[in-house]
Design a protein around this motif. Structure first.
Motif, PDB file in Angstrom:
ATOM      1  N   TYR A  33      38.381  12.872  14.273  1.00  0.00           N
ATOM      2  CA  TYR A  33      37.803  12.917  12.920  1.00  0.00           C
ATOM      3  C   TYR A  33      37.629  11.510  12.351  1.00  0.00           C
ATOM      4  O   TYR A  33      36.654  11.228  11.650  1.00  0.00           O
ATOM      5  CB  TYR A  33      38.687  13.753  11.988  1.00  0.00           C
ATOM      6  CG  TYR A  33      38.482  15.251  12.112  1.00  0.00           C
ATOM      7  CD1 TYR A  33      37.333  15.861  11.602  1.00  0.00           C
ATOM      8  CD2 TYR A  33      39.439  16.063  12.712  1.00  0.00           C
ATOM      9  CE1 TYR A  33      37.152  17.238  11.695  1.00  0.00           C
ATOM     10  CE2 TYR A  33      39.270  17.441  12.807  1.00  0.00           C
ATOM     11  CZ  TYR A  33      38.120  18.019  12.301  1.00  0.00           C
ATOM     12  OH  TYR A  33      37.939  19.382  12.393  1.00  0.00           O
ATOM     13  N   TRP A  45      32.688  21.083  16.870  1.00  0.00           N
ATOM     14  CA  TRP A  45      32.695  22.452  16.343  1.00  0.00           C
ATOM     15  C   TRP A  45      32.070  22.554  14.953  1.00  0.00           C
ATOM     16  O   TRP A  45      32.006  23.631  14.390  1.00  0.00           O
ATOM     17  CB  TRP A  45      34.122  23.003  16.312  1.00  0.00           C
ATOM     18  CG  TRP A  45      35.120  22.033  15.748  1.00  0.00           C
ATOM     19  CD1 TRP A  45      35.377  21.814  14.431  1.00  0.00           C
ATOM     20  CD2 TRP A  45      35.958  21.142  16.483  1.00  0.00           C
ATOM     21  NE1 TRP A  45      36.330  20.828  14.288  1.00  0.00           N
ATOM     22  CE2 TRP A  45      36.710  20.411  15.548  1.00  0.00           C
ATOM     23  CE3 TRP A  45      36.151  20.893  17.847  1.00  0.00           C
ATOM     24  CZ2 TRP A  45      37.641  19.437  15.934  1.00  0.00           C
ATOM     25  CZ3 TRP A  45      37.072  19.929  18.221  1.00  0.00           C
ATOM     26  CH2 TRP A  45      37.809  19.224  17.278  1.00  0.00           C
ATOM     27  N   VAL A  71      43.712  28.500   8.503  1.00  0.00           N
ATOM     28  CA  VAL A  71      44.502  27.734   9.482  1.00  0.00           C
ATOM     29  C   VAL A  71      43.581  26.769  10.231  1.00  0.00           C
ATOM     30  O   VAL A  71      42.555  27.188  10.758  1.00  0.00           O
ATOM     31  CB  VAL A  71      45.137  28.720  10.491  1.00  0.00           C
ATOM     32  CG1 VAL A  71      45.847  27.972  11.615  1.00  0.00           C
ATOM     33  CG2 VAL A  71      46.087  29.682   9.779  1.00  0.00           C
ATOM     34  N   SER A  95      44.716  17.069  10.746  1.00  0.00           N
ATOM     35  CA  SER A  95      44.072  15.758  10.658  1.00  0.00           C
ATOM     36  C   SER A  95      43.829  15.339   9.206  1.00  0.00           C
ATOM     37  O   SER A  95      43.020  15.946   8.497  1.00  0.00           O
ATOM     38  CB  SER A  95      42.721  15.810  11.386  1.00  0.00           C
ATOM     39  OG  SER A  95      41.911  14.725  11.001  1.00  0.00           O
ATOM     40  N   LEU A 118      50.335  23.282  12.191  1.00  0.00           N
ATOM     41  CA  LEU A 118      50.623  24.682  12.516  1.00  0.00           C
ATOM     42  C   LEU A 118      51.906  24.823  13.334  1.00  0.00           C
ATOM     43  O   LEU A 118      52.587  25.845  13.264  1.00  0.00           O
ATOM     44  CB  LEU A 118      49.436  25.254  13.294  1.00  0.00           C
ATOM     45  CG  LEU A 118      49.529  26.686  13.799  1.00  0.00           C
ATOM     46  CD1 LEU A 118      49.654  27.655  12.632  1.00  0.00           C
ATOM     47  CD2 LEU A 118      48.307  27.026  14.651  1.00  0.00           C
ATOM     48  N   LEU A 119      52.231  23.802  14.107  1.00  0.00           N
ATOM     49  CA  LEU A 119      53.420  23.877  14.973  1.00  0.00           C
ATOM     50  C   LEU A 119      54.700  23.509  14.224  1.00  0.00           C
ATOM     51  O   LEU A 119      55.794  23.650  14.767  1.00  0.00           O
ATOM     52  CB  LEU A 119      53.227  22.976  16.202  1.00  0.00           C
ATOM     53  CG  LEU A 119      52.019  23.344  17.068  1.00  0.00           C
ATOM     54  CD1 LEU A 119      51.820  22.334  18.184  1.00  0.00           C
ATOM     55  CD2 LEU A 119      52.157  24.763  17.629  1.00  0.00           C
ATOM     56  N   ILE A 135      40.568  31.031  12.951  1.00  0.00           N
ATOM     57  CA  ILE A 135      39.344  31.069  13.749  1.00  0.00           C
ATOM     58  C   ILE A 135      39.240  29.778  14.564  1.00  0.00           C
ATOM     59  O   ILE A 135      39.135  28.682  13.995  1.00  0.00           O
ATOM     60  CB  ILE A 135      38.106  31.275  12.851  1.00  0.00           C
ATOM     61  CG1 ILE A 135      38.197  32.632  12.143  1.00  0.00           C
ATOM     62  CG2 ILE A 135      36.819  31.185  13.679  1.00  0.00           C
ATOM     63  CD1 ILE A 135      37.076  32.926  11.163  1.00  0.00           C
TER      64      ILE A 135
HETATM   65  C1  LIG Z   1      38.084  23.890  17.096  1.00  0.00           C
HETATM   66  S1  LIG Z   1      38.453  23.313  15.499  1.00  0.00           S
HETATM   67  C2  LIG Z   1      38.067  24.745  14.510  1.00  0.00           C
HETATM   68  C3  LIG Z   1      37.932  24.394  13.057  1.00  0.00           C
HETATM   69  C4  LIG Z   1      37.620  25.587  12.163  1.00  0.00           C
HETATM   70  N1  LIG Z   1      38.686  26.586  12.188  1.00  0.00           N
HETATM   71  C5  LIG Z   1      36.305  26.204  12.542  1.00  0.00           C
HETATM   72  O1  LIG Z   1      36.279  27.376  12.945  1.00  0.00           O
HETATM   73  O2  LIG Z   1      35.280  25.496  12.442  1.00  0.00           O
HETATM   74  C6  LIG Z   1      40.234  23.292  15.471  1.00  0.00           C
HETATM   75  C7  LIG Z   1      40.768  22.664  14.212  1.00  0.00           C
HETATM   76  O3  LIG Z   1      42.173  22.882  14.160  1.00  0.00           O
HETATM   77  C8  LIG Z   1      42.815  21.690  13.788  1.00  0.00           C
HETATM   78  N2  LIG Z   1      44.147  21.752  14.405  1.00  0.00           N
HETATM   79  C9  LIG Z   1      44.457  21.662  15.703  1.00  0.00           C
HETATM   80  N3  LIG Z   1      45.777  21.775  15.897  1.00  0.00           N
HETATM   81  C10 LIG Z   1      46.316  21.962  14.683  1.00  0.00           C
HETATM   82  C11 LIG Z   1      47.638  22.128  14.219  1.00  0.00           C
HETATM   83  N4  LIG Z   1      48.675  22.118  15.069  1.00  0.00           N
HETATM   84  N5  LIG Z   1      47.842  22.294  12.909  1.00  0.00           N
HETATM   85  C12 LIG Z   1      46.794  22.307  12.045  1.00  0.00           C
HETATM   86  N6  LIG Z   1      45.525  22.134  12.408  1.00  0.00           N
HETATM   87  C13 LIG Z   1      45.276  21.959  13.718  1.00  0.00           C
HETATM   88  C14 LIG Z   1      41.939  20.581  14.314  1.00  0.00           C
HETATM   89  O4  LIG Z   1      42.120  19.358  13.661  1.00  0.00           O
HETATM   90  C15 LIG Z   1      40.553  21.169  14.097  1.00  0.00           C
HETATM   91  O5  LIG Z   1      40.056  20.860  12.831  1.00  0.00           O
END
Ligand SMILES: C[S@@+](CC[C@H](N)C(=O)[O-])C[C@H]1O[C@@H](n2cnc3c(N)ncnc32)[C@H](O)[C@@H]1O
Length: 218
Positions: A33, A45, A71, A95, A118-119, A135
Motif C-alpha cells: 500500500y 484487488w 475485516v 496496513s 486480524l491475528l 471478503i
Molecule cells: C485481498 S485484500 C481484500 C480487501 C477487501 N476485503 C476487498 O474485498 O477488496 C486483503 C486485505 O486484507 C488486509 N489484511 C491482510 N491480513 C490482515 C490481517 N491480519 N489483519 C487485518 N487486515 C489484513 C490486507 O492489507 C488487504 O487490504
C-alpha cells in the motif's frame, strides 16, 4: 522495469513470497500500500466498487443503526456501502497506509476506520458486531494461519448477529499449478467459520462456481 508494466498480481506474489520467507505472513501488505501511495505499485484487488454479492445481500437488509465490521477492508468500498445502507460501521486493515488512503478517498466518511491485525484483534471487537463481513481477507493469508484467522472472524459476531463470507473456491483452481496469494478456501474451511456458537445458515457457489458465498449466525 517501470512499475506500470509489472503485473500487479505477480508483484503481490513476489512481495508475499519474501514476507513468508521471513516468517511474517502479513508483512507484505503495508509495503504494497505504501508503494501504491508513492505510485510505485498497484493494489491488485482494488476494483473501485463494492463486492457484488455484498451489494445484493445488503440491498434487502438496511442497517437501521446495527453495528457492522468489515475485516481487512482494503480500499473500503464494502465499508462505505454498509455505512450508506444505515449500518454503524467499523472497518479495519493491518496496513496503516491502506487506512490513510481510505481516509483520503472518503474524507467525509461515517465509518470508523482502524489499523488492526486480524491475528491479534482488539479486545473490544469480541462478540461486538451485528454484521461481520469477511471478503477475500482470510484467503490472503497462508494456510498456516488460516485457523487462527477464522477463529478471530467468528469471535467478532454478536449474539443474534450475522457473518457473511466471500472467498475464491479452492475447488475451482488447479492446486498443482496454483501459486498464491491468494490461497483460496475449500468447503471445509468455509464451513469452519461455524464454531464457538456460530452456525452456518447458507452456503453457495457463485460467479460460475468460482467463489464461495456463505452466511452464518450466532
Ligand atoms: C485481498 S485484500 C481484500 C480487501 C477487501 N476485503 C476487498 O474485498 O477488496 C486483503 C486485505 O486484507 C488486509 N489484511 C491482510 N491480513 C490482515 C490481517 N491480519 N489483519 C487485518 N487486515 C489484513 C490486507 O492489507 C488487504 O487490504
Amino acid at each position: 522495469m517501470p512499475h506500470d508494466v509489472i503485473d500487479p498480481d505477480e508483484d503481490a506474489r513476489r512481495r508475499a513470497e519474501l514476507a513468508l520467507a521471513a516468517g511474517d505472513p502479513t508483512g507484505w501488505f503495508e509495503p504494497l500500500y505504501a508503494a501504491a501511495e508513492a505510485g510505485q505499485a498497484v493494489v491488485p484487488w482494488f476494483r473501485g466498487e463494492p463486492s457484488r454479492e455484498l451489494a445484493e445481500w445488503v440491498a434487502g437488509r438496511p442497517g437501521d443503526g446495527r453495528r457492522a465490521l468489515v475485516v481487512g477492508c482494503g480500499m473500503a468500498d464494502d465499508a462505505e456501502l454498509l455505512a450508506a445502507s444505515g449500518y454503524e460501521t467499523t472497518a479495519f486493515d493491518v496496513s496503516p497506509s491502506a487506512i490513510k488512503a481510505v481516509l483520503t478517498r472518503f474524507p467525509d466518511t461515517r465509518v470508523s476506520y482502524r489499523t488492526a491485525d486480524l491475528l491479534a484483534p482488539p479486545a473490544d471487537f469480541h462478540h461486538a458486531f451485528d454484521l461481520v463481513v469477511e471478503i477475500l481477507t482470510v484467503q490472503s493469508l497462508p494456510k498456516e494461519v488460516r485457523d487462527a484467522a477464522i477463529a478471530s472472524v467468528a469471535g467478532f459476531v454478536a449474539p443474534g448477529g450475522t457473518l457473511v463470507v466471500g472467498a475464491v473456491a479452492e475447488e475451482s483452481i488447479d492446486l498443482d499449478t496454483w501459486s498464491g496469494p491468494p490461497w483460496p478456501l475449500n468447503r471445509a474451511e468455509v464451513e469452519s467459520f461455524a464454531r464457538d456458537g456460530v452456525t452456518l445458515t447458507e452456503l453457495q457457489r457463485v460467479r460460475d462456481d468460482v467463489r464461495w458465498w456463505a452466511e452464518f449466525t450466532r
